[in-house]
Design a protein around this motif. Structure first.
Motif, PDB file in Angstrom:
ATOM      1  N   VAL A  27       0.854  -1.194   0.000  1.00  0.00           N
ATOM      2  CA  VAL A  27       0.000   0.000   0.000  1.00  0.00           C
ATOM      3  C   VAL A  27       0.889   1.242   0.000  1.00  0.00           C
ATOM      4  O   VAL A  27       0.624   2.207  -0.724  1.00  0.00           O
ATOM      5  CB  VAL A  27      -0.965   0.002   1.205  1.00  0.00           C
ATOM      6  CG1 VAL A  27      -1.687   1.340   1.317  1.00  0.00           C
ATOM      7  CG2 VAL A  27      -1.972  -1.134   1.093  1.00  0.00           C
ATOM      8  N   GLY A  28       1.949   1.218   0.777  1.00  0.00           N
ATOM      9  CA  GLY A  28       2.885   2.340   0.795  1.00  0.00           C
ATOM     10  C   GLY A  28       3.526   2.580  -0.565  1.00  0.00           C
ATOM     11  O   GLY A  28       3.682   3.725  -0.993  1.00  0.00           O
ATOM     12  N   LEU A  29       3.878   1.509  -1.247  1.00  0.00           N
ATOM     13  CA  LEU A  29       4.450   1.647  -2.594  1.00  0.00           C
ATOM     14  C   LEU A  29       3.435   2.272  -3.542  1.00  0.00           C
ATOM     15  O   LEU A  29       3.772   3.156  -4.332  1.00  0.00           O
ATOM     16  CB  LEU A  29       4.918   0.284  -3.117  1.00  0.00           C
ATOM     17  CG  LEU A  29       6.147  -0.285  -2.415  1.00  0.00           C
ATOM     18  CD1 LEU A  29       6.326  -1.756  -2.749  1.00  0.00           C
ATOM     19  CD2 LEU A  29       7.390   0.515  -2.791  1.00  0.00           C
ATOM     20  N   VAL A  30       2.191   1.846  -3.443  1.00  0.00           N
ATOM     21  CA  VAL A  30       1.134   2.436  -4.274  1.00  0.00           C
ATOM     22  C   VAL A  30       0.977   3.916  -3.949  1.00  0.00           C
ATOM     23  O   VAL A  30       0.852   4.745  -4.855  1.00  0.00           O
ATOM     24  CB  VAL A  30      -0.197   1.657  -4.098  1.00  0.00           C
ATOM     25  CG1 VAL A  30      -1.362   2.419  -4.710  1.00  0.00           C
ATOM     26  CG2 VAL A  30      -0.082   0.268  -4.705  1.00  0.00           C
ATOM     27  N   PRO A  47      11.258  -0.293   4.771  1.00  0.00           N
ATOM     28  CA  PRO A  47      11.993  -0.966   5.848  1.00  0.00           C
ATOM     29  C   PRO A  47      12.066  -2.482   5.651  1.00  0.00           C
ATOM     30  O   PRO A  47      11.727  -3.258   6.546  1.00  0.00           O
ATOM     31  CB  PRO A  47      11.179  -0.592   7.091  1.00  0.00           C
ATOM     32  CG  PRO A  47       9.787  -0.487   6.579  1.00  0.00           C
ATOM     33  CD  PRO A  47       9.920   0.101   5.206  1.00  0.00           C
ATOM     34  N   VAL A  48      12.495  -2.891   4.454  1.00  0.00           N
ATOM     35  CA  VAL A  48      12.626  -4.312   4.137  1.00  0.00           C
ATOM     36  C   VAL A  48      13.901  -4.512   3.322  1.00  0.00           C
ATOM     37  O   VAL A  48      14.448  -3.556   2.766  1.00  0.00           O
ATOM     38  CB  VAL A  48      11.402  -4.829   3.343  1.00  0.00           C
ATOM     39  CG1 VAL A  48      10.131  -4.772   4.181  1.00  0.00           C
ATOM     40  CG2 VAL A  48      11.213  -4.070   2.044  1.00  0.00           C
ATOM     41  N   ALA A  49      14.345  -5.750   3.235  1.00  0.00           N
ATOM     42  CA  ALA A  49      15.514  -6.073   2.422  1.00  0.00           C
ATOM     43  C   ALA A  49      15.197  -5.836   0.944  1.00  0.00           C
ATOM     44  O   ALA A  49      14.026  -5.849   0.542  1.00  0.00           O
ATOM     45  CB  ALA A  49      15.905  -7.534   2.637  1.00  0.00           C
ATOM     46  N   SER A 109       8.738   5.508   1.461  1.00  0.00           N
ATOM     47  CA  SER A 109       8.948   6.853   0.939  1.00  0.00           C
ATOM     48  C   SER A 109       9.928   6.777  -0.209  1.00  0.00           C
ATOM     49  O   SER A 109      10.353   5.711  -0.634  1.00  0.00           O
ATOM     50  CB  SER A 109       9.480   7.777   2.037  1.00  0.00           C
ATOM     51  OG  SER A 109      10.763   7.348   2.450  1.00  0.00           O
ATOM     52  N   LEU A 110      10.283   7.943  -0.709  1.00  0.00           N
ATOM     53  CA  LEU A 110      11.344   8.030  -1.692  1.00  0.00           C
ATOM     54  C   LEU A 110      12.662   8.202  -0.959  1.00  0.00           C
ATOM     55  O   LEU A 110      12.695   8.685   0.165  1.00  0.00           O
ATOM     56  CB  LEU A 110      11.088   9.219  -2.628  1.00  0.00           C
ATOM     57  CG  LEU A 110       9.813   9.099  -3.468  1.00  0.00           C
ATOM     58  CD1 LEU A 110       9.539  10.403  -4.200  1.00  0.00           C
ATOM     59  CD2 LEU A 110       9.929   7.956  -4.452  1.00  0.00           C
ATOM     60  N   LYS A 111      13.751   7.850  -1.593  1.00  0.00           N
ATOM     61  CA  LYS A 111      15.070   7.918  -0.962  1.00  0.00           C
ATOM     62  C   LYS A 111      15.382   9.332  -0.472  1.00  0.00           C
ATOM     63  O   LYS A 111      16.082   9.499   0.504  1.00  0.00           O
ATOM     64  CB  LYS A 111      16.164   7.473  -1.929  1.00  0.00           C
ATOM     65  CG  LYS A 111      16.163   5.987  -2.202  1.00  0.00           C
ATOM     66  CD  LYS A 111      16.968   5.253  -1.195  1.00  0.00           C
ATOM     67  CE  LYS A 111      16.975   3.786  -1.606  1.00  0.00           C
ATOM     68  NZ  LYS A 111      17.798   2.949  -0.875  1.00  0.00           N
TER      69      LYS A 111
END
Length: 117
Positions: A27-30, A47-49, A109-111
């Motif tokens: 959902v965050g990516l969307v 917050p994942v590999a 988020s974005l970098k």
């Protein structure tokens, strides 16, 4: 990742879309991709590999939510806003509004630190 398959608009199924949206990271990516801009995978922060991020992006692609494009060794992803609107009018906006209201996916988020709008 050459020859990546994307479902045609008519092949995008509601249960597949809803299953893909059942994870807060996805959902965050969307939410991050909802601005309509194409993003390089390296621009995305979660917050994942990296392998787990790749899995989440594949789930979104396979469900028909995103389109992935490879250019050399770089991969780019866009949210299929028009296709989703054509297939399920209003669904994407409802999901984005609910995600914002409930702060779902806020950890993506974005970098550069920008959060989804």
């Amino acid at each position: 990742m050459r020859d990546v398959q994307h479902p045609e608009v008519g092949e995008i199924g509601l249960t597949g879309v809803m299953a893909a949206l059942s994870d807060p990271i996805r959902v965050g990516l969307v939410r991050v991709l909802a601005d309509g801009r194409e993003r390089g995978w390296g621009e995305l922060r979660a917050p994942v590999a990296k392998s787990t991020l790749s899995h989440h992006l594949r789930v979104l692609r396979d469900a028909g939510l995103t389109r992935t494009r490879q250019e050399g060794t770089r991969c780019f992803v866009t949210l299929r806003v028009r296709d989703l609107q054509a297939r399920f009018p209003g669904l994407l906006q409802v999901v984005l509004t609910a995600a914002e209201d409930e702060e779902i996916g806020h950890q993506v988020s974005l970098k550069d630190g920008r959060q989804p709008v």
